[in-house]
Design an enzyme around this catalytic site. Structure first.
Site, PDB file in Angstrom:
ATOM      1  N   CYS A 147      47.088  42.749  40.561  1.00  0.00           N
ATOM      2  CA  CYS A 147      47.412  41.317  40.529  1.00  0.00           C
ATOM      3  C   CYS A 147      46.929  40.667  39.241  1.00  0.00           C
ATOM      4  O   CYS A 147      47.513  39.712  38.760  1.00  0.00           O
ATOM      5  CB  CYS A 147      46.913  40.588  41.763  1.00  0.00           C
ATOM      6  SG  CYS A 147      45.220  40.872  42.201  1.00  0.00           S
ATOM      7  N   VAL A 151      49.239  38.205  37.114  1.00  0.00           N
ATOM      8  CA  VAL A 151      48.945  36.773  36.950  1.00  0.00           C
ATOM      9  C   VAL A 151      48.970  36.393  35.476  1.00  0.00           C
ATOM     10  O   VAL A 151      49.479  35.343  35.097  1.00  0.00           O
ATOM     11  CB  VAL A 151      47.600  36.390  37.615  1.00  0.00           C
ATOM     12  CG1 VAL A 151      47.219  34.951  37.272  1.00  0.00           C
ATOM     13  CG2 VAL A 151      47.679  36.571  39.126  1.00  0.00           C
TER      14      VAL A 151
END
Lengths: 501, 475
Positions: A147, A151
């Site tokens: 992630c 991001v």
């Protein structure tokens, strides 16, 4: 010498007293209050409160995208899963998979830290590719993301191109990639994305003469026994096939006193040639949605998703294979079917009318619902954390096909704490789930039949197939023998404690 | 420089030769031949530095250190994995921090509770959902004594203000709500997570607990995570010594215990790496001395009992001697039973931040020798404590990679290896006896007089299992 470990030691009086003394400092609620709250959590009122919950998951039955992606990637010959992002994720994937399979699992991380958060992860990727390639000599590096990389918006395609441009890795080294943010979907989505990424990369420009083979995509299937069973069936049928992401030798490799980084997997040449197959059959639907779309649209290949769990499902799967290849079902397999059916008939009295709760990945649930109903069992609570309304429609359609589906209710996007409420307010006889479901067994006393992922607390279950007729036989055995074990436990002090069942 | 050191250095150079130039230069600083005197300048390893990308480090992240190690075991707190589902999933119920209580009612240690971030949380921020989540949890688990918000990577990257959410909820619920900024990309390993977690204990919990009376014998047991019941075995000894353990950090810990450790007369520290920070704080703030001890194996236990007793009056010192006298025959019997099968066996260790040095004595009690040892996330103070424990020329490894571990194993041919789950099965394939030294391979306890017999039994079954002999190697 009698040695007591934790199993016995802490039952001893001096420890029991020590635990009592410790309470002086714990400021813990009274036993009475604990009892009161514990009772309350078993009520309809609590169930209602629990089901109102929208913002927190409690004991969810799903993992995240990159876990599925590295699992998929590891099923190809000489392939090192390569994860762009923070390094803890890879430590977790490796631990998680090793705990289930009791096998080594290799994957590397680009170990991104604060500076990468600010400047992007290009440098990490460049050095990572160079180090991984030099140290571990992979034939393919399959890149996915955590992630963190998602991001901050790391562009894998551009980074890999840059790496090739700088000569960090050879021009011809396949480096497929997939963006796998863990805040989208789950392990099954990650599997799908990585599979699509790998197939896209290895088949590029490979369209040629039809090879007469069938591609099989097992999906996020953590039973190594299933892969071997599948290949055995196809070999008996003399069907030429390519199993894509064949993890069987990766997560079930023989011990020869030698540690191999890459002990098997789908040969890359076969993967490259998969574009020229007759058809592709996936054994799971929800972990192959995008991949099948891609194969259908880009390769113009017929695709289908047919999970061979249970008798009818296996029938459909083998019929489809027969249809595509024009090969009849050999007597050997027909006999296997007969033996599995015979076993189911022999055992049916113990399963007929028994009520089941099930929790797990969507495709596994669909297969198990069908199988249970074939035995006369009643799937009652069907809980899935990583699924959508389409899954509910699929599950309800299967339930509606049989009178044994009449009590079945499908709960999507729910977790094992929801299931706990269901099990207290509408009791069932048996629970099917992964190792974590043993919390439910402890709380409700409902026997747990361990099917799914992860299976940490029982050994070797994943080595036995649950697909095909042989798999149906294994499922009957594990289910009926759990029922009989429980019957013995419950009747051990009664006249019903029989030796013949 | 001695021959032993030179030979080991040569071996290290050979192992390093496979690396690309930049990584080689870096890794060379993390591998050394041991000099117990600490005088040889090239024998000191660098540590607590970023891992190189792509080399297959064994390390985890700050979240693993904060959630998995320090906060996770606190039993009556709801520990929320704030972010996507994976981190909480993979660290769920895996570290064997035993506790007493009814899970899901008054304790929550073996549960996986997560805000399960979705794309919309990344785009719009997760604060609103977090606030709602805290309310839902408060309703469902009324006996929770605290809630900890353990941040995963995205939280810090998207600029959420979990501190504000916590503050608001804390006011409303009148229980501590602890925001922990342990995003996995922070720092270089689990280690920063320990530090961050220590700081949040300091800022949110310490000093707020309730202790009705004090005695001159009050101690806090710090840095024992009760893996397989380790802290319980240690507590039993401390109580027998005549001490009153007012707080157990953080294995089987309650929030109240986390709030009263500052009332101890001495802080007794087992895992220095993960909890030295808060001990230093209590020393500065409350004037509480702290001391490290080692309850692995009789030799270190005897030393430690005397060391701990030295902080107290003669009655405790006498108790220490009495205990040693009482338990020595039992420990001797354990050694007598298992030493014959283990004597002279060579051990390679690669663990976290304490055991690479703390278990050496226990192996030596059984006649075994640790020929290589290393830390995933040790700092220079850990290595300084390690050098004197090992022989000259032993291999010291910092942040070792899979490649290095395999190479050192081939070259050193240890009789057993102690490391983690990621390493375990590659050793099984190699046919090298292996024991998980994070989780005790689901056994334990290993601490204290009750733990040593289990340790000895387990090392014996590891080294002497007939299964290793079944492997048929290619000629």
């Amino acid at each position: 010498m009698k040695i007591k470990d934790h199993n016995e030691l802490f039952q001893e009086q001096e420890y029991v007293e020590q635990f009592e003394r410790k309470k002086e400092f714990e400021n813990c609620p009274s036993a009475e209050e604990v009892r009161r709250v514990s009772e309350w959590t078993r009520t309809e009122e609590y169930r209602e409160l629990n089901f109102k919950r929208q913002h927190i998951k409690i004991n969810p039955a799903k993992a995240c995208q990159p876990l599925g992606a590295v699992f998929c990637a590891s099923g190809f010959e000489g392939t090192l899963p390569f994860v762009q992002g923070a390094q803890g994720c890879v430590a977790y994937f490796r631990s998680h998979l090793s705990r289930h399979f009791k096998e080594p699992m290799t994957a590397v991380s680009t170990s991104m830290t604060e500076d990468a958060a600010v400047f992007g992860g290009l440098n990490n990727m460049l050095e990572g590719l160079e180090n991984a390639y030099t140290l571990y000599h992979p034939k393919m590096l399959a890149v996915c993301t955590t992630c963190m990389a998602e991001v901050i918006g790391d562009d894998l395609n551009a980074y890999i191109r840059t790496a090739r441009g700088k000569g960090v890795i050879p021009q011809d080294l396949p480096v497929p990639f997939a963006h796998t943010p863990s805040f989208v979907g789950s392990n099954i989505t990650g599997y799908d994305n990585m599979m699509k990424g790998i197939l896209t990369a290895v088949t590029a420009g490979g369209k040629g003469e039809p090879n007469g083979k069938i591609n099989i995509i097992p999906g996020f299937d953590t039973y190594t026994g299933n892969y071997r069973e599948l290949k055995r069936l196809l070999d008996i049928m003399e069907v030429k096939h390519t199993v894509l992401a064949d993890v069987s030798d990766i997560y079930d490799s023989p011990n020869s006193g030698e540690y191999k980084l890459y002990p098997g997997g789908t040969p890359l040449a076969d993967a490259a040639d998969s574009i020229n197959a007759l058809a592709t059959i996936a054994l799971q639907k929800y972990s192959t949605l995008k991949t099948l779309d891609y194969i259908s649209n880009e390769w113009s290949q017929p695709v289908s998703a047919l999970p061979p769990i249970g008798i009818k499902n296996t029938d459909s799967f083998l019929e489809e294979i027969s249809k595509i290849t024009c090969k009849p079902l050999p007597q050997e397999i027909e006999s296997e079917r007969g033996r599995a059916v015979d076993a189911m008939i022999d055992s049916h009295p113990y399963v007929h009318g028994k009520r089941f709760a099930l929790v797990g990945d969507p495709d596994l649930l669909l297969g198990l619902i069908s199988f249970l109903m074939e035995m006369g069992g009643l799937p009652v609570h069907i809980v899935c954390t990583n699924c959508d309304k389409k899954f509910r429609e699929d599950a309800e359609a299967i339930l509606s096909e049989s009178p044994f589906g009449r009590e079945g209710k499908v709960y999507i996007n729910k977790d094992m704490w929801h299931l706990r409420s269901l099990m207290f307010t509408d009791q069932i006889d048996f629970l099917i789930g992964n190792s974590y479901a043993k919390l439910l067994w402890r709380d409700t006393g409902t026997p747990l039949i361990r099917i799914g992922f992860p299976l940490f607390d029982r050994h070797h279950l994943h080595r036995y197939p649950i697909i095909g007729y042989q798999g149906a036989l294994n499922l009957v055995s594990v289910i009926v023998n759990t029922v009989l074990d429980e019957m013995d436990r419950k009747t051990m002090n009664t006249t019903s404690f029989d030796v013949i069942r | 420089m001695s021959t032993a050191i030179k030979e080991t250095q040569k071996m290290i150079e050979e192992v390093l030769s496979a690396y690309p130039e930049k990584a080689k230069k870096n890794r060379a600083k993390h591998l050394a031949a041991n000099d117990p005197t600490g005088q040889c300048s090239t024998c000191q390893v660098k540590s607590n530095i970023k891992s190189r990308p792509g080399v297959m480090t064994v390390r985890g992240c700050a979240y693993a250190g904060a959630k998995g190690v320090v906060w996770g075991p606190v039993k009556d707190q709801i520990t929320i994995s704030h972010g996507p589902v994976g981190c909480g999933q993979y660290s769920w119920w895996s570290r064997r921090n035993y506790y007493n209580g009814q899970t899901g009612i008054d304790t929550f240690g073996t549960m996986h509770i997560t805000t399960d971030f979705q794309e919309k949380d990344i785009v719009y921020g997760g604060d609103k959902n977090l606030d709602a989540a805290l309310h839902e949890l408060k309703e469902l688990f009324p006996l929770a004594k605290s809630m900890g918000i353990l941040s995963e990577c995205p939280v810090g990257l998207i600029g959420d203000d979990i501190e504000a959410v916590s503050k608001k909820a804390e006011k409303e619920f009148a229980i501590p709500i602890v925001p922990v900024r342990c995003e996995g990309f922070r720092g270089v390993s689990q280690s920063l997570g320990h530090h961050i977690a220590n700081d949040t204990i300091r800022d949110h919990i310490l000093g707020k607990g309730q202790l009705d009376k004090s005695t001159p014998y009050d101690v806090a047991l710090i840095g024992d995570y009760n893996i397989g019941g380790d802290a319980w075995a240690s507590r039993k000894m401390l109580e027998e010594l005549g001490l009153r353990v007012i707080a157990q950090w953080t294995g089987d810990a309650s929030i109240n215990e986390m709030g009263i450790a500052h009332k101890a007369k001495v802080n007794l520290v087992h895992c220095y790496r993960s909890m030295n920070y808060i001990c230093r704080h209590m020393e500065e703030q409350y004037g509480i001395p702290w001391t490290e001890f080692n309850f692995f194996g009789p030799t270190k236990i005897y030393l430690s009992l005397r060391k701990i007793a030295s902080y107290f009056d003669d009655s405790i010192k006498e108790n220490a001697e009495k205990m040693i006298e009482k338990y020595k025959p039992m420990m001797d019997a354990v050694v007598e039973e298992f030493k014959p099968g283990l004597e002279g066996k060579r051990v390679m260790l690669y663990v976290g931040g304490l055991r690479p040095r703390h278990t050496i004595g226990a192996y030596e009690d059984l006649g075994m020798e640790v020929v290589a040892s290393g830390y995933e996330f040790g700092h220079s103070d850990d290595y300084k404590r390690t050098y004197p424990e090992m022989k000259e020329g032993a291999v010291i490894m910092d942040d070792a990679t899979l490649y290095e571990l395999e190479e050192f194993t081939r070259r050193l041919s240890p009789d057993m290896v102690g490391s983690g789950i990621k390493e375990k099965y590659s050793y099984h394939k190699l046919g090298v006896p292996f024991r998980q030294m994070h989780s005790w391979d689901y056994s334990g306890p290993y601490h204290g007089f009750d733990g040593f017999p289990v340790f000895a039994r387990d090392m014996d079954m590891t080294v002497n299992s007939p299964t290793w002999g079944l492997i048929r190697r290619k000629r």
